[in-house]
Design a protein around this motif. Structure first.
Motif: not given
Length: 356
Positions: A188-205
């Motif tokens: 998902m890293q390219p998508v997060l960069a492309e969409a300018r996502v600032e924060l991902v909250e608790q992605p893993l268990p």
């Protein structure tokens, strides 16, 4: 000391269903606590959360142990020793803060050495749905500064891109609610960069955090389910850059202030979040949120109806609750709340002088 305590469940219907990766909700199921001392009545609210093994019945049972163990009452310091962090302690802790505020004739903000809670820029959440429906919801909120996107493991890229297209200027946070694997996070890293996502909250268990060691993310990583109290922080260093403080996890405002102090001292950025709740639960959280980089306190905005004097959302800013709803230093001999909200000061950086 408190002389009387009661707790009861309360169900708040949502205006529209709310979906996350764990399921669909149509109501906010909370526990409301009243603490009485003469003519003063302190109130608090918490949300039992199944993810943490809580139910309404279990929270009520925990609260009942206080009346049996201390029929003449307890204070906040004793409460920290008698109940573990969680929803039960949160509701009672909030009621005790409210009671103390009334007894002393001073607002909780004053007790903390702060000015009145300011208007704060809070996220508006886009619940998990089809890409088309999430895009439609995002278009309705495209004028806001910050949106939070709920996703799962099923094609999150499509959902994030749909929201970004519908809200091209908004800042974005993404919350998978523990549903991703490390491989998916990497993909998902390219998508997060492309969409300018600032924060991902608790992605893993929670419990699988060690996999994040050395991981270079395009967005800040925030610990939510992995961070409950201050003693959780040492094992999260080097894995997350942000921690999400929720009063239902810390066991109330008292524990949240301790986590805030420790997190700032250890170099974490702060997010403040909430469960599904009414404004009675948000009022104490505002005293932590004023020190946060990311704020997600839109729980009451999902309700069909809220407490009079509750929070409102105006121009992307969360307006604080009325001082009579909670923590305003005003005597309350019954549980009625006013119909008009408090005036809203402008945001300001105020040094913290925490009262323990």
């Amino acid at each position: 000391m408190l002389s009387w305590l009661s707790a009861h469940p309360r169900s708040w219907p949502l205006a529209v269903p709310f979906r996350i990766s764990r399921g669909l909700r149509t109501t906010a199921e909370v526990v409301e606590v009243h603490v009485r001392d003469g003519d003063h009545v302190g109130r608090g609210e918490s949300t039992p959360y199944a993810r943490y093994g809580e139910t309404t019945a279990s929270v009520l049972a925990q609260i009942e142990t206080l009346t049996r163990a201390a029929p003449r009452g307890i204070d906040r310091a004793q409460l920290q020793r008698m109940l573990p962090p969680g929803a039960a302690r949160n509701a009672v802790d909030a009621a005790l803060w409210d009671l103390e505020s009334q007894r002393r004739g001073a607002s909780v903000a004053t007790l903390l050495g702060q000015t009145a809670p300011p208007c704060l820029p809070s996220a508006q959440t886009i619940g998990l749905d089809t890409a088309e429906r999430m895009a439609s919801a995002a278009r309705g909120h495209a004028h806001l500064d910050l949106l939070k996107i709920k996703v799962g493991a099923d094609d999150p890229a499509r959902l994030i891109r749909a929201v970004r297209e519908a809200a091209p200027l908004a800042r974005l946070m993404v919350d998978p609610n523990e549903s991703w694997t490390l491989a998916l996070l990497q993909a998902m890293q390219p998508v997060l960069a492309e969409a300018r996502v600032e924060l991902v909250e608790q992605p893993l268990p929670a419990g699988e955090d060690a996999q994040l060691a050395g991981f270079d993310s395009a967005a800040l990583l925030c610990a939510d389910e992995s961070c409950h109290v201050a003693t959780d922080l040492p094992r999260l260093r080097g894995l997350y850059q942000v921690v999400n403080i929720k009063l239902d996890k810390t066991g109330g405002l008292t524990g949240a202030l301790s986590l805030l102090d420790a997190a700032q001292a250890q170099g974490f950025d702060i997010m403040v979040g909430c469960m599904g709740c009414s404004s009675l639960a948000i009022a104490p959280a505002l005293h932590v949120a004023r020190h946060a980089r990311f704020i997600d306190l839109d729980g009451p905005l999902w309700l069909r109806e809220d407490h009079p004097g509750g929070v409102s959302f105006v121009g992307g800013l969360l307006q604080p609750t009325s001082p009579q709803l909670w923590g305003g230093g005003l005597r309350r001999a019954d549980t009625r709340a006013p119909t008009s909200p408090a005036p809203c000061p402008q945001p300001a950086d105020v040094p913290v002088a925490h009262v323990r």
